[in-house]
Write an enzyme that holds these catalytic residues in place. Structure first.
Site, PDB file in Angstrom:
ATOM      1  N   SER A  81      39.507  21.218  45.244  1.00  0.00           N
ATOM      2  CA  SER A  81      38.071  21.361  45.467  1.00  0.00           C
ATOM      3  C   SER A  81      37.511  20.355  46.472  1.00  0.00           C
ATOM      4  O   SER A  81      36.346  20.452  46.841  1.00  0.00           O
ATOM      5  CB  SER A  81      37.319  21.224  44.141  1.00  0.00           C
ATOM      6  OG  SER A  81      37.568  19.962  43.555  1.00  0.00           O
ATOM      7  N   GLU A 105      36.361  17.381  46.545  1.00  0.00           N
ATOM      8  CA  GLU A 105      35.127  16.657  46.262  1.00  0.00           C
ATOM      9  C   GLU A 105      35.243  15.173  46.644  1.00  0.00           C
ATOM     10  O   GLU A 105      34.262  14.568  47.066  1.00  0.00           O
ATOM     11  CB  GLU A 105      34.772  16.779  44.775  1.00  0.00           C
ATOM     12  CG  GLU A 105      34.318  18.157  44.346  1.00  0.00           C
ATOM     13  CD  GLU A 105      33.031  18.582  45.030  1.00  0.00           C
ATOM     14  OE1 GLU A 105      32.050  17.821  44.966  1.00  0.00           O
ATOM     15  OE2 GLU A 105      33.022  19.656  45.655  1.00  0.00           O
ATOM     16  N   ASP A 126      37.452  25.769  50.371  1.00  0.00           N
ATOM     17  CA  ASP A 126      37.071  25.263  49.052  1.00  0.00           C
ATOM     18  C   ASP A 126      37.714  26.153  47.988  1.00  0.00           C
ATOM     19  O   ASP A 126      38.127  27.286  48.254  1.00  0.00           O
ATOM     20  CB  ASP A 126      35.545  25.282  48.894  1.00  0.00           C
ATOM     21  CG  ASP A 126      35.049  24.267  47.867  1.00  0.00           C
ATOM     22  OD1 ASP A 126      35.878  23.672  47.174  1.00  0.00           O
ATOM     23  OD2 ASP A 126      33.817  24.092  47.756  1.00  0.00           O
ATOM     24  N   HIS A 176      33.308  45.269  37.909  1.00  0.00           N
ATOM     25  CA  HIS A 176      32.078  45.335  37.116  1.00  0.00           C
ATOM     26  C   HIS A 176      30.914  44.584  37.779  1.00  0.00           C
ATOM     27  O   HIS A 176      30.023  44.075  37.098  1.00  0.00           O
ATOM     28  CB  HIS A 176      32.322  44.821  35.689  1.00  0.00           C
ATOM     29  CG  HIS A 176      33.240  45.703  34.900  1.00  0.00           C
ATOM     30  ND1 HIS A 176      34.606  45.625  35.012  1.00  0.00           N
ATOM     31  CD2 HIS A 176      32.983  46.687  33.997  1.00  0.00           C
ATOM     32  CE1 HIS A 176      35.167  46.517  34.209  1.00  0.00           C
ATOM     33  NE2 HIS A 176      34.205  47.186  33.588  1.00  0.00           N
ATOM     34  N   HIS A 179      35.038  55.275  28.479  1.00  0.00           N
ATOM     35  CA  HIS A 179      36.191  54.697  27.786  1.00  0.00           C
ATOM     36  C   HIS A 179      36.911  55.761  26.971  1.00  0.00           C
ATOM     37  O   HIS A 179      37.450  55.507  25.898  1.00  0.00           O
ATOM     38  CB  HIS A 179      35.770  53.526  26.888  1.00  0.00           C
ATOM     39  CG  HIS A 179      35.266  52.344  27.648  1.00  0.00           C
ATOM     40  ND1 HIS A 179      34.865  51.176  27.048  1.00  0.00           N
ATOM     41  CD2 HIS A 179      35.089  52.151  28.978  1.00  0.00           C
ATOM     42  CE1 HIS A 179      34.474  50.312  27.966  1.00  0.00           C
ATOM     43  NE2 HIS A 179      34.593  50.888  29.144  1.00  0.00           N
ATOM     44  N   TYR A 206      26.819  53.324  26.457  1.00  0.00           N
ATOM     45  CA  TYR A 206      26.955  53.401  27.908  1.00  0.00           C
ATOM     46  C   TYR A 206      26.109  54.539  28.479  1.00  0.00           C
ATOM     47  O   TYR A 206      25.625  54.457  29.607  1.00  0.00           O
ATOM     48  CB  TYR A 206      28.424  53.594  28.300  1.00  0.00           C
ATOM     49  CG  TYR A 206      29.227  52.319  28.304  1.00  0.00           C
ATOM     50  CD1 TYR A 206      29.236  51.478  29.409  1.00  0.00           C
ATOM     51  CD2 TYR A 206      29.985  51.951  27.201  1.00  0.00           C
ATOM     52  CE1 TYR A 206      29.968  50.308  29.422  1.00  0.00           C
ATOM     53  CE2 TYR A 206      30.725  50.778  27.190  1.00  0.00           C
ATOM     54  CZ  TYR A 206      30.713  49.963  28.306  1.00  0.00           C
ATOM     55  OH  TYR A 206      31.450  48.796  28.313  1.00  0.00           O
TER      56      TYR A 206
END
Length: 1021
Positions: A37, A39, A176, A359, A468, A475
């Site tokens: 990362s 940092e 990053d 999603h 599903h 849903y």
């Protein structure tokens, strides 16, 4: 629009405040977790000659800093000596995630060419991939070593090498969030413009954005638009704006400034924007296999979620539009533009896959709505094109450019994509291309509402909406929002959907209103959220009514309008037992309907009986009661269980029967209450009673077709129902619990409904789970808030007759009723937290080791008089109750009903039948015969189960079955009647009759477990 000095001061202040606070908010993404990362230092980065590597706070994705790499010569290299924890196989055989390289890269300007990202072992390149440039802002990727890269990855690789484009002599990039190797879900790597080779074969509708983008519009463009075309586009635009602004609340300026400041928006010397990193919530799953389990929570706590920013953008946009003061309007507008620039810069731009977008739609709803409101401001700022392309990319609207190949679409697309796709097209400049695009979009919407075969999504002939791979009301409601809005927006224009699709949507809405009690889902139809909170959305009925009737004969659809009014006037209880009364809600809509002659007094409760083949259930309505009976089969799962959802609901469809009654005195109308609910005693079920801790599901990731979820199937196909004259019905199932838990549990269960009477039969009950008593539950009701109620009670001191608080009376034959009343301890179905509540409960105890167990009882509702409650003779007779047939005669209606589990003789009239559900009655020498074959026939032959070395069924995903996309096959029902009969009314059924040896053979051709009903007359001798 230029910034005022005051507004510039606000930005500078916000920058300081965020820098002071964000350091402490950064999650621990240190090297110890396998994440680079940058940092604190540039380690382990090594820049080649002619290039430099430094820490920079100009741009960041994970925390406050990133690695800045600049080069000023060809073939520059950035080396990251690092042990790469690649593994060719997941060490957990139950996991389906794969070793993947994860990274983020920022480009301040568009560069030509591609990066070559290589993985070396002792200086030797093992594998690599090329990553396209040509973008500004952040881009991210998940790249699977074995599937997506060229070459052969090896264990022990020890260096990542990033090579600049060969022909780019000078450039700058920021890196990053580099994860050299981690296990990521094999299903969800997302291809994009930079790396179109990633997960190239995916068919997930969330992930095929790149394929959709490349499609060409197949509708010819008009040479020029006429006035009606332009009017239609403006009508749709106006209606869209009405929809997205009707509930959006504008911010006060002080509140908007506080929101804006929280994102630390500022500008670098080169004019590029920077601010708080923004994350799509699902990206938090990236870190799960690194031991960082709280990334999603961290994003939320830090105010970094995409959904949150999108919601703010909508409210700020509404604020800008509604602001009356010109200075406030200017400030709101600039806030909106800056936050939009920041969002684009963070990688929410066209062509960006961000590693995973699965999603995504749930987080993006207001990403699409605000720009339509702010079209003019975006155009003035030169951002309209970028924003429209981003909308077009993430919504996947390119899919609609070509005609669909088969009917239907995922209900999630209606819910999460449709409005975004509409917005994406509305953002285009008016013209022939936009109109043709709207034509294509209307075609796609229309096709999505066509009926589909088998378990393919989503609209079904029985009124169900499948998701599903089973009817899924929770849903459906979200999908209805998109579908209803679309039909309304397009209505009375040249772009309206077809009468067929409009009718299908209307039927699905009315069907939901039939199987719901008030607006609440029955427990067995609540999916993975059996919490009493699931509900239909009343406004859908009003909105679709306002689109007119499908045949265009009614300006306001009266069926839907009356249903809306009935639902508005209904009492209901939520899962905590609290009762709402709604009489004045949405008074504006009521007043409008009254003005057009549609009144509440004309709205009546639905009545009758319906079966739902795609839900394996039956709904029976009589006066103010709803009875929901539900099972499962080798096609339709017993319960959907996720981590943190429905942990204890495995018995929800073990032949359950919930009676929903009017909610009174703070009680849940169906008896359910989350706190203290005993998940072993779901009404109607036959199941083993276990300590609640042992009831918790062991949720696994069983194959590459699924995530962490449990959706167990039976190995029996016989489960379903039949209706008779639309007013009565029969439902039956062969119960066989999955071997994952108690495969020794078996039963044959049947239910027969006649007006206010339900006869329940059980036979062939078996259980070998020692120490676990098998109970058939009669009722379980929350009574915590009841006043002046002393029940449940035995009637006239008889232990085989009992009454519950709703007034329903249970008559049991051959068994004693076990009654309890008091505080129950249980566990919360999502959190496992201890709960308790006051309940009444009644059941039949079959013991633990059971062979040939049975039961018989009748429910009569409601009966409030003890004399009436103990009639000398019950109003039914059991004709048969054995392993082959369950059958009853209802003495009041003279209707006979049968569950024919095995081929053979049934009664004196039906001398032979194939397995089926059958009901018949005679009225003045005319016999009405109803029959159903409950087999959905998605495949033939024995169950497709696989077995372990001990002969036990192996848990497998529903989604990985070979038959999952098959259409329902045609089935037959063969019935031989004593005597000679002729068909007098086929009622649309495909049925033949033949006579032989004084008998009549009926042969029905059927499908989808539907009821076939005909009338017959005795043949003249």
């Amino acid at each position: 629009m230029k910034l005022t000095n005051q507004f510039r001061d606000i930005i500078l202040t916000a920058s300081v405040l965020f820098c002071l606070s964000s350091e402490a908010q950064v999650a621990d993404y240190s090297k110890s977790h396998g994440v680079l990362s940058f940092e604190e230092s540039t380690a382990p980065a090594v820049a080649s000659k002619g290039s430099t590597a430094d820490i920079s706070d100009e741009h960041s994705k994970l925390g406050n800093r990133s690695l800045k790499w600049e080069w000023k010569r060809k073939n520059a290299v950035l080396s990251l000596p690092e042990h790469i924890l690649y593994l060719p196989e997941n060490p957990d055989p139950k996991e389906t995630s794969v070793s993947s390289f994860v990274f983020w890269v920022y480009s301040p300007e568009k560069l030509d060419g591609e990066l070559r990202i290589s993985f070396l072992k002792e200086g030797r390149e093992c594998c690599f991939f090329n990553y396209g440039l040509g973008f500004r802002g952040w881009r991210g990727a998940w790249v699977a070593f074995d599937r997506d890269m060229q070459g052969t990855p090896e264990k022990g690789m020890d260096e990542i090498r990033i090579t600049a484009p060969e022909d780019v002599r000078k450039g700058c990039l920021y890196f990053d969030g580099i994860i050299p190797a981690s296990f990521q879900d094999v299903r969800y790597h997302t291809p994009d413009w930079q790396a179109p080779f990633i997960n190239e074969k995916t068919t997930s509708h969330w992930l095929v954005l790149n394929k959709n983008w490349k499609l060409a519009l197949d509708i010819p463009l008009k040479d020029r638009l006429d006035s009606s075309d332009i009017r239609d586009m403006r009508t749709i635009n106006d209606r869209f704006l009405e929809l997205v602004t009707e509930k959006a609340k504008p911010y006060k300026l002080k509140k908007a400034r506080k929101v804006y400041e929280s994102y630390n928006i500022s500008y670098n010397e080169d004019g590029s924007i920077k601010g708080k990193p923004i994350w799509f919530i699902r990206y938090g799953e990236t870190f799960l296999n690194l031991g960082i389990t709280d990334a999603k929570q961290t994003f939320k706590a830090n105010g970094q979620l995409l959904m949150t920013l999108n919601d703010h953008l909508l409210r700020i946009a509404v604020s800008a539009v509604k602001a009356k003061d010109s200075h406030e309007k200017e400030e709101f507008t600039q806030m909106y533009l800056d936050l939009t620039r920041h969002l684009l810069d963070q990688g929410f731009a066209a062509g960006s896959g961000q590693g995973t977008l699965h999603h995504l739609g749930y987080s993006m709803r207001n990403f699409y709505t605000a720009p339509v409101i702010m079209q003019e401001a975006l155009r003035e700022a030169g951002l309209a094109g970028q924003v429209q392309q981003a909308m077009e990319w993430f919504s996947g609207v390119g899919e609609v450019k070509v005609a669909p190949k088969e009917p239907g679409m995922d209900i999630d697309a209606f819910n999460t994509s449709l409005m975004g796709r509409m917005a994406s097209v509305l953002m285009l400049e008016d013209g022939p291309y936009k109109y043709a695009y709207l034509q294509a979009l209307s075609r796609w919407i229309d096709n999505g509402m066509k009926h589909t075969e088998g378990l393919r999504p989503c609209f079904k002939t029985d009124g169900s909406v499948v998701h599903h791979r089973k009817s899924y009301p929770a849903y459906a409601t979200g999908g209805f929002t998109g579908a209803v809005n679309a039909v309304w927006m397009l209505s009375d224009t040249g772009l309206a959907v077809s009468q067929e699709s409009h009718t299908n949507l209307k039927d699905a809405l009315l069907t939901m209103a039939f199987y719901c009690y008030g607006d609440r889902f029955p427990l067995a139809m609540s999916g993975r959220h059996p919490d009493g909170e699931g509900a239909l959305i009343k406004k859908h009925y009003y909105r679709l009514a306002m689109a007119g009737s499908p045949d265009k004969e009614e300006q306001i659809d009266k069926d839907l309008a009356h249903t809306f009014l009935r639902l508005e006037n209904a009492n209901y209880a939520r899962g905590d037992g609290y009762v709402y009364e709604r009489y004045e809600v949405l008074s504006r809509e009521k007043a409008f309907l009254m003005k057009h002659g549609i009144y509440s007094m004309d709205s009546v409760q639905p009545s009758g009986t319906r079966t739902f083949g795609f839900n394996c259930s039956m709904s029976h309505r009589f006066e103010d009661r709803l009875v929901t009976i539900a099972g499962h089969s080798r096609y339709l799962w017993a319960a959907e269980i996720y981590n943190q959802a429905n942990h204890y609901g495995r018995y929800l469809t073990h032949g359950s029967m919930q009676i929903l009654a009017p909610a009174e005195d703070g009680l849940a109308g169906g008896g359910f209450y989350q706190k203290g609910w005993d998940w072993c005693h779901i009404p109607g079920t036959t199941a083993a009673v276990l300590p609640m801790e042992q009831m918790k599901a062991n949720v696994l990731n069983v194959d590459e077709h699924s995530g962490y979820e449990e959706m167990l199937l039976s190995d029996e196909w016989f489960a379903g129902g039949v209706t008779h004259k639309g007013q009565s019905g029969a439902f039956a199932m062969k119960l066989h619990e999955h071997d994952k838990y108690n495969g020794s549990l078996r039963a044959r269960k049947s239910f027969f409904t006649f007006e206010n009477r339900i006869i329940c039969l059980g036979s062939d009950i078996e259980n070998s789970l020692k120490g676990a008593e098998v109970h058939t539950t009669l009722f379980q009701n929350y009574i915590g808030n009841v006043k002046d109620y002393s029940g449940p009670e035995f009637i006239n001191d008889r232990t085989d007759i009992a009454r519950d608080y709703t007034g329903a009376t249970y008559y049991v034959k051959g068994h004693e009723i076990h009654l309890t009343r008091g505080i129950q301890q249980s566990l919360h179905e999502e959190t496992d937290a201890p709960t308790e509540g006051v309940f009444e409960k009644a059941y039949i105890d079959h013991g633990d080791i059971v062979r040939n167990g049975e039961y018989e009882y009748m429910v009569q509702m409601p009966v409030f008089n003890a004399i009436e409650a103990c009639p000398q003779h019950l109003p039914y007779e059991v004709i048969r109750k054995d392993s082959s047939v369950h059958g009853v005669l209802d003495l009041r209606s003279r209707t006979r009903a049968f569950a024919v589990f095995e081929e053979g003789a049934v009664d004196s009239l039906i001398v032979h039948s194939s397995p089926a559900m059958i009901m018949y009655s005679t009225d003045e020498e005319v016999m009405t015969l109803s029959a159903s074959n409950p087999d959905l026939a998605l495949y033939e032959g024995p169950s497709d189960e696989k077995f372990d070395d001990n002969g036990k069924r192996i848990e497998r995903s529903v989604y990985g079955r070979d038959w999952i996309d098959n259409p329902c096959g045609e089935t037959e029902i063969s019935i031989i009647l004593e005597g000679l009969w002729n068909i007098s009314d086929r009622n649309g059924c495909e049925v033949s009759a033949s006579h032989e040896s004084g008998k009549t053979r009926l042969l029905f051709k059927s499908k989808e477990a539907r009821t076939e009903e005909i009338k017959l007359k005795k043949a003249a001798l």
